[in-house]
Design a protein around this motif. Structure first.
Motif, PDB file in Angstrom:
ATOM      1  N   GLN A 351      -4.517   3.131   4.636  1.00  0.00           N
ATOM      2  CA  GLN A 351      -5.331   4.338   4.656  1.00  0.00           C
ATOM      3  C   GLN A 351      -4.792   5.433   5.566  1.00  0.00           C
ATOM      4  N   ASP A 352      -3.669   5.200   6.226  1.00  0.00           N
ATOM      5  CA  ASP A 352      -3.035   6.230   7.045  1.00  0.00           C
ATOM      6  C   ASP A 352      -1.822   6.836   6.328  1.00  0.00           C
ATOM      7  N   ASN A 353      -1.839   6.785   5.007  1.00  0.00           N
ATOM      8  CA  ASN A 353      -0.659   7.201   4.241  1.00  0.00           C
ATOM      9  C   ASN A 353      -0.363   8.691   4.358  1.00  0.00           C
ATOM     10  N   TRP A 354      -1.391   9.526   4.536  1.00  0.00           N
ATOM     11  CA  TRP A 354      -1.095  10.950   4.662  1.00  0.00           C
ATOM     12  C   TRP A 354      -0.362  11.240   5.972  1.00  0.00           C
ATOM     13  N   ALA A 355      -0.726  10.541   7.037  1.00  0.00           N
ATOM     14  CA  ALA A 355      -0.003  10.710   8.303  1.00  0.00           C
ATOM     15  C   ALA A 355       1.423  10.195   8.158  1.00  0.00           C
TER      16      ALA A 355
END
Length: 829
Positions: A351-355
């Motif tokens: 869930q931290d893929n955008w970062a």
């Protein structure tokens, strides 16, 4: 020493014609393809090099009596059109003329292809560990013609029916499920497959070999995973997560796009010597780099999940609805990348893929977009050769970021409503950019004409600069800036933390926009990373950012801070020491697994490639110190240990990593290469590793270690393998070779190879992008001088230079100049 004369090789003329847009439009206006019936005989590949095919094409012609041509680069044995034999000697440059077409036509072309080991559409690989043979096919952009005759352009979609003859020990995989497997009287088996839906030729596939297979029924789908036998233990290790991500992705896309995936069977095939992955309908082909040879790091698992979702998204954007011509390639790739990140955050544990995206792929896009190889996202593509050159960080990652900006601009609900209408209205057809933008415009109620022009038809990156209450937008090269929907995060320094007091939403207007901001100590432009722009804040905020970026409360904000200082380094606005200090400061308190490895990799790059030569060792030691601390956290341990191994300098560093490497071959090879680069090479250690490591590609790990030595004979051995034998597999084996070869500390040893690189790259023009990407782009020198730079630019600007080679040379020289300036080896420009 560099020679006085520049050894600029002459462009190599391709013996095969590249289809032009005008030719494709003319042919699409003339004919319509009803179906392909393709018979493929793979039995000659069991011990030899030849694949035979018979392609039967049923098509109509809108102007009876007109002429056209069919694409076929394989050797044509015979051809008939409507029962009349064609003169195959008229075939030239991969085209067979088709005279006197009728209203209804049947073309039958029998062909043979012996070029099956250069990754040009088809690759036959012998596993060195057990001598078993595997075959993959990968056809983007126009490599289907390498294996059988077809109209090789994306807007002539048709149903495909495949029958394949193969050795009796092989499994054959196709876009559709097999409907029968029968014994052949003359040996082998005949595989018959169900008809496909209407597909472009480039997303069809035949893969074959004595595969190891795993299957699972999940979410209403029959999911398959395949690998070579020598890697079956790795497929078993990763199968549960691969099945889980696949199930989650198919459910997410089916629900949110309003169109479920169109068949029950969905296979993923992991094969040797393939550098990437390919979105063939229902049968995605991967390089088996996606099965890490030792326990995967968090980042390796996250990246594989991202690629699963990227290729899966193509089932809708690319396969179900396909661009009419390659100028809209970016929309295929950018959409798949955007969708993968979106689905990863919404449907999986990553869930931290955008970062992560901001600290990885998006940085590569910023880097490419700031140099002479920049091009509009939707560039002019006069022929397929130019399309091949556009498979880059602008088409993928900048495009992904711009689609994220579009979602911020119109709202995600409107974007998704537009996508559902787009898939519903154009299923199994071909579209242009205007169809996509029109669907989103209708859903949002906004005129997107100016947005489309400024974002997609103009190259370069805008800069957003905050000064007091004014946000200034500056376009590249003096051009007008784009519209930006952006947030400014406002933070208060509380000593041991940075607390957000406001997110101020801004829609820029022209070059200057007034903003009302609350009292705060740090103002972060583009917080949340909603737009694609270089972000600059005021001097006071920058000073605090450099010292305390690690205290920002959100992973995307910390990623934005790291990407900003790295961007400033590349543009000469910040020194390597300041950049490294900021990144290591963030890492000292970082705990989010999705960005620790990217941050460590950026820090390693700064230390190895941008630091002045006398300070490289101390910089690497600082990176290793931080990595050693992070290795104490279980989820971060493997990735941190790999960076510790790559940066180890002191006895303490080596002692820490040696204990872990005793049971981890990947780590052991990495630390052996680091030692070799420092002059500590032990042949007995390498032989012991080779004997114990079960990886069938372990000999290439050993070659990378030998390559790292600061010796002329080491570099020569590597060069022979890379450019003469061309036997280094793409993917897992190629990257360590590149890293080991070009080391700034070994400048005097490798400088002569900068000139040999210029001699080799023109010979690689026109090859499959997944193969030559490493040898053209990846192997661009990390050392050089002004004479070499001038020679590389001269080659790039020469008439007839292949577009892929030109782009690699322009981007490579720009990157080298930035590194040399940061090192102090070239004056600032």
């Amino acid at each position: 020493m560099s020679p006085v004369a520049s050894p600029v090789a002459s462009p190599v003329a391709s013996p095969v014609a590249s289809l032009t847009r005008a030719e494709a439009e003319e042919r699409a206006a003339l004919i319509e393809v009803d179906r392909y019936d393709v018979e493929v005989d793979l039995r000659g590949l069991f011990e030899g090099q030849v694949v035979d095919a018979v392609s039967t094409i049923t098509f109509t012609c809108r102007e009876p009596g007109a002429s056209s041509f069919v694409d076929c680069v394989a050797q044509i044995r015979s051809a008939t059109l409507n029962g009349v034999a064609l003169d195959v000697s008229t075939a030239s440059r991969g085209r067979l003329p088709l005279p006197d077409l009728q209203a209804d036509n049947v073309l039958v072309v029998a062909s043979s292809q012996s070029d099956t080991t250069s990754s040009s559409g088809i690759q036959r690989t012998v596993d060195p560990s057990d001598k078993l043979v595997y075959v993959w096919m990968s056809f983007e952009c126009d490599f289907t013609r390498m294996v059988w005759a077809n109209f090789d352009q994306p807007d002539l979609k048709a149903v495909h029916g495949f029958t394949v003859k193969a050795p009796d020990t092989w499994t054959v995989l196709n876009n559709s499920a097999p409907t029968g497997v029968d014994e052949l009287a003359d040996g082998g088996r005949l595989w018959t497959f169900a008809d496909t839906p209407p597909l472009s030729t480039y997303v069809t596939v035949v893969n074959a070999g004595p595969f190891y297979e795993r299957r699972s029924h999940r979410g209403g789908y029959d999911l398959g995973l395949y690998s070579r036998q020598s890697l079956k233990q790795l497929l078993d290790r990763d199968a549960d997560e691969l099945f889980e991500i696949t199930e989650q992705g198919l459910a997410w896309y089916g629900e949110h796009f309003g169109v479920p995936f169109g068949q029950e069977r969905y296979d993923q095939v992991f094969l040797p010597d393939l550098g990437g992955a390919m979105e063939n309908w229902g049968c995605v082909t991967w390089g088996d780099w996606a099965l890490p040879r030792s326990e995967p790091t968090y980042e390796e698992r996250r990246y594989v999940a991202d690629v699963v979702l990227h290729e899966m998204a193509h089932m809708w954007f690319g396969d179900l609805v396909t661009m009419k011509w390659w100028d809209d390639l970016w929309l295929n790739e950018a959409f798949a990348s955007w969708a993968a990140c979106w689905a990863s955050v919404g449907a999986t544990k990553y869930q931290d893929n955008w970062a992560n995206f901001l600290a990885g792929e998006q940085l590569a896009a910023y880097r490419l977009d700031m140099g002479p190889a920049s091009h509009p996202i939707r560039g002019d593509v006069p022929d397929v050769a130019q399309a091949m050159a556009n498979f880059d960080a602008i088409s993928y990652s900048k495009g992904q970021a711009v689609l994220k900006q579009l979602g911020a601009y119109v709202g995600e609900d409107a974007l998704l409503e537009g996508l559902r209408a787009y898939f519903r209205d154009h299923a199994w057809g071909n579209t242009t950019l205007e169809d996509f933008v029109g669907a989103v415009a209708t859903a949002s109620g906004r005129d997107l004409g100016e947005w489309q022009r400024s974002w997609l038809d103009e190259g370069g990156t805008d800069t957003l600069t905050l000064s007091g209450s004014e946000l200034t937008a500056t376009g590249p090269d003096g051009k007008a800036p784009r519209p930006h929907r952006v947030d400014i995060g406002c933070y208060v320094d509380e000593g041991s933390s940075l607390s957000k007091v406001a997110d101020v939403a801004v829609q820029t207007v022209g070059g200057s926009t007034q903003v009302e901001l609350p009292e705060s100590d740090l103002r972060l432009v583009n917080d949340g990373d909603l737009t694609f722009a270089a972000a600059r804040t005021d001097p006071v905020s920058l000073d605090l950012l450099l010292r305390k970026a690690g205290l920002l409360p959100d992973a995307v904000s910390r990623s934005l801070a790291v990407s900003t200082v790295y961007d400033m380094l590349l543009k000469g606005e910040l020194g390597a020491e300041e950049t490294l200090a900021c990144i290591l400061g963030v890492l000292e308190t970082e705990h989010v697994a999705g960005i620790v490895e990217p941050f460590l990799q950026i820090a390693s790059t700064v230390a190895h490639r941008y630091m002045p030569l006398p300070r490289i060792e101390s910089a690497r030691s600082r990176v290793a110190d931080v990595a050693a601390v992070l290795a104490g956290q279980p989820e971060l341990a493997k990735g941190a240990l790999l960076e510790l191994a790559g940066n180890a300098v002191t006895p303490e560093h080596f002692a820490r990593v040696d204990s872990a490497a005793s049971s981890d071959f990947g780590l052991a090879w990495r630390v052996a290469a680091t030692r070799a680069a420092q002059g500590d090479y032990d042949e007995a250690v390498i032989e012991d590793l080779l004997e114990r490591d079960p990886d069938p590609d372990a000999p290439f790990s050993a070659l990378a270690v030998r390559t790292a030595r600061p010796l002329a004979e080491a570099k020569e051995e590597a060069w022979h393998a890379l450019y003469v034998e061309q036997n280094v597999p793409s993917g897992l084996a190629m990257y360590p070779m590149v890293q080991a070869f070009w080391q700034p500390e070994q400048r005097d040893v490798v400088l002569p190879y900068t000139w040999r690189y210029l001699e080799e790259v023109p010979k690689l023009a026109g090859g499959l992008m997944l193969k030559v990407g490493g040898l053209i782009r990846g192997m661009f020198p990390d050392v050089g001088d002004q004479v070499f730079i001038d020679a590389a630019l001269e080659m790039a600007r020469a008439d007839g230079c292949d577009p892929t080679v030109r782009g690699a040379l322009l981007n490579g020289t720009d990157g080298l100049v930035r590194k040399l300036r940061a090192r102090g080896d070239l004056p600032a420009g």
